[in-house]
Enzyme design. Structure first.
Site, mmCIF file in Angstrom:
data_model
loop_
_atom_site.group_PDB
_atom_site.id
_atom_site.type_symbol
_atom_site.label_atom_id
_atom_site.label_comp_id
_atom_site.label_asym_id
_atom_site.label_seq_id
_atom_site.Cartn_x
_atom_site.Cartn_y
_atom_site.Cartn_z
ATOM 1 C CD GLU A 8 14.371 2.187 8.932
ATOM 2 O OE1 GLU A 8 14.628 3.286 9.472
ATOM 3 O OE2 GLU A 8 15.115 1.206 9.017
ATOM 4 C CB CYS A 11 13.683 9.696 7.759
ATOM 5 S SG CYS A 11 12.605 8.902 6.660
ATOM 6 C CD GLU A 48 10.626 13.121 11.334
ATOM 7 O OE1 GLU A 48 9.594 12.445 11.531
ATOM 8 O OE2 GLU A 48 11.612 12.691 10.717
ATOM 9 C CE LYS A 83 -1.715 2.819 2.908
ATOM 10 N NZ LYS A 83 -1.663 4.105 2.164
HETATM 11 C C1 UN1 Z 1 14.255 8.865 3.798
HETATM 12 O O1 UN1 Z 1 14.435 10.029 4.056
HETATM 13 O O2 UN1 Z 1 13.244 8.311 4.217
HETATM 14 O O3 UN1 Z 1 19.927 8.713 2.790
HETATM 15 C C2 UN1 Z 1 15.160 8.067 2.958
HETATM 16 C C3 UN1 Z 1 19.141 9.393 2.129
HETATM 17 C C4 UN1 Z 1 18.363 8.733 1.010
HETATM 18 C C5 UN1 Z 1 17.187 8.015 1.557
HETATM 19 C C6 UN1 Z 1 16.356 8.812 2.495
HETATM 20 N N1 UN1 Z 1 19.212 7.828 0.310
HETATM 21 O O4 UN1 Z 1 18.968 10.575 2.354
#
Ligand code: UN1
Length: 498
Positions: A252, A286, A387, A177
């Site tokens: 994650e 992230c 965040e 999804k």
């Molecule tokens: C994310 O922000 O969820 O390391 C992934 C990085 C990318 C992946 C980010 N290769 O910033």
């Protein structure tokens, strides 16, 4: 205006409308007049059909030799490469990041298709000597079954590939999804897999919203493995619901990534790194740098440089080649970022740059905000702890490396962290002492490569790592096999003790 995609769910190799009879729209976050796609708004019945299709496809897919499964992934890598430009365009239209960054999202999926595809010819287990004579023993990886995946909108092609491709090479089947703000890229990825020879039902796509389409997938008894990337709040729910059925759950979640600058650092390098990692992808990674922890002696000059760079950044529609920073993904995200900017002000941080929504002209129909810098931030402020997921940088001044590491570690999250210095001892201390799953030295907090483990500590995750050699662990079960060719009963721990 470009074409509007009308996409049904993909179940058992067929495109089928949702049983709810409802659809939802996705519009370009840079220009709401641009209708990007119309998708099925799925419910539990759609999820049930997708899981049944994945379950039916599993026995044959599991039996296909792993190198053959890998070959399909390798062919898909070539198709992705050939279509990179078109898929980048789709990705920019659906979630807003500039074209050059969208290309990076596709390249990450290509890398993963090559890496996971070639794993089909390795997938090593171990053999060990036995304590007993004439006995052989080994361990091997086995697939688990149907894997449920819930993916985010910020890396709609890359993160789908991190989850899907290792699961497939191990011999599992998939129901995914995708994030409702960026579903097209998942279809593009799966289109390449199908054209490369993926049998019907091995990957199924169900689009829709978390509570109505995501939750039935999480709770489905025939889905023993769940892989989720998204907010900590939803991750906690996925974990709790999964635990009731003793599922494997990989999470994650958020980050509050620090970038530490020591006073011996190369400030040109720092300037480039911070601008890229704080404002790239509009701060919606992230891994984005959201805290700059800087030694006091260089703070003044560095802040001047960063403010000048932030003001000069070209914010706009990601489809324009000159754009350096695109919009936020949707109206909710815009409101959230503006709220956090208010929180920063009311907490007494100094707004040095940006801080406002961009309106009028080319910005009129999108969700644009200025790249924003707060100085005078104290570690206990909310803008230094929570965040934000937007282009907001909080700058904290410190005296020493010890203080910097202590502040860097004093948050709930631990995804990525960075240190800029020319002092090798400081660099090694940071590598060991920063509480993060990923540490960068003289490079910013974003830009992980797919052949090293990706994931974080503390509230960022639950101990799993995506990508890298660890990518197979979630999607396979170890089996230990003992073969006794002595022709007699040999009792371990008994017959081998004098
Ligand atoms: C994310 O922000 O969820 O390391 C992934 C990085 C990318 C992946 C980010 N290769 O910033």
């Amino acid at each position: 205006m470009a074409e509007t995609r009308r996409l049904h769910n993909l179940i058992g190799g067929k495109f089928v409308p949702s049983t709810t009879g409802r659809t939802f729209e996705r519009r370009n976050p840079a220009d709401q007049r641009d209708l990007v796609g119309i998708f099925a708004e799925s419910g539990a019945d759609d999820v049930n059909a997708a899981v049944a299709a994945a379950k039916a496809a599993y026995p044959a897919w599991r039996k296909l030799p792993a190198p053959r499964r890998g070959e399909i992934l390798l062919r898909a890598a070539e198709l992705l490469q050939a279509r990179k430009e078109r898929y980048s365009h789709d990705l920019t239209r659906e979630m807003g990041k500039p074209l050059f960054e969208a290309g990076g999202d596709i390249v990450e999926a290509i890398g993963m298709a090559q890496y996971a595809g070639s794993e089909g010819r390795r997938m090593h287990g171990v053999t060990t000597p036995s304590e007993l004579p004439n006995k052989f023993q080994m361990s091997m990886r086995q697939p688990i079954g149907v894997v449920g995946m819930i993916t985010p909108w910020n890396f709609p092609m890359a993160i789908a590939s991190w989850k899907m491709l290792p699961a497939l090479v191990c011999g599992n089947t998939v129901v995914i999804k995708p994030g409702e703000d960026a579903s097209v890229s998942t279809y593009n990825l799966v289109e390449c897999l199908v054209e490369a020879g993926l049998p019907p039902g091995v990957v199924n796509i169900v689009t829709g919203y978390g509570p109505t389409a995501g939750q039935p997938l999480v709770e489905h008894p025939d889905v023993p493995v769940l892989s989720f990337t998204g907010s900590t709040e939803v991750g906690r729910l996925v974990y709790e619901l999964g635990a009731r059925q003793i599922k494997r759950v990989s999470l994650e979640l958020g980050g509050k990534n620090p970038l530490i600058v020591m006073d011996d650092a190369d400030l040109d390098l720092v300037e480039q790194g911070v601008v890229w990692a704080a404002f790239g992808t509009t701060g919606q990674r992230c891994t984005a740098t959201s805290r700059l922890i800087v030694q006091r002696r260089v703070a003044g000059p560095l802040i001047e440089r960063l403010v000048a760079r932030a003001r000069a950044l070209r914010v706009g529609n990601g489809l324009h080649p000159a754009t350096e920073m695109g919009p936020l993904v949707n109206g909710d995200q815009l409101r959230r970022v503006l709220e956090y900017i208010e929180v920063g002000r009311s907490e007494g941080a100094i707004l040095r740059s940006g801080g406002a929504q961009l309106k009028g002209g080319d910005y009129e129909h999108g969700f644009f905000v200025q790249p924003t810098i707060f100085t005078g931030v104290r570690p206990e402020m909310r803008i230094a702890r929570e965040e934000i997921f937007g282009p907001v940088l909080s700058i904290i001044e410190v005296e020493s490396l010890d203080e910097a590491i202590a502040i860097a570690n004093d948050v709930a999250y631990g995804l990525s962290a960075a240190l800029y210095t020319r002092d090798i001892n400081a660099a090694y201390r940071a590598m060991h002492e920063l509480e993060a799953g990923i540490v960068y030295i003289n490079a910013p907090t974003i830009g992980a490569e797919i052949h090293l483990p990706f994931g974080g500590v503390k509230a960022t995750g639950n101990g799993h790592r995506e990508a890298g050699p660890t990518m197979l662990d979630l999607f396979s079960e170890w089996k230990s096999v003992y073969v006794d060719y002595s022709g007699s009963l040999q009792r371990a721990q008994i017959d081998n003790i004098d």
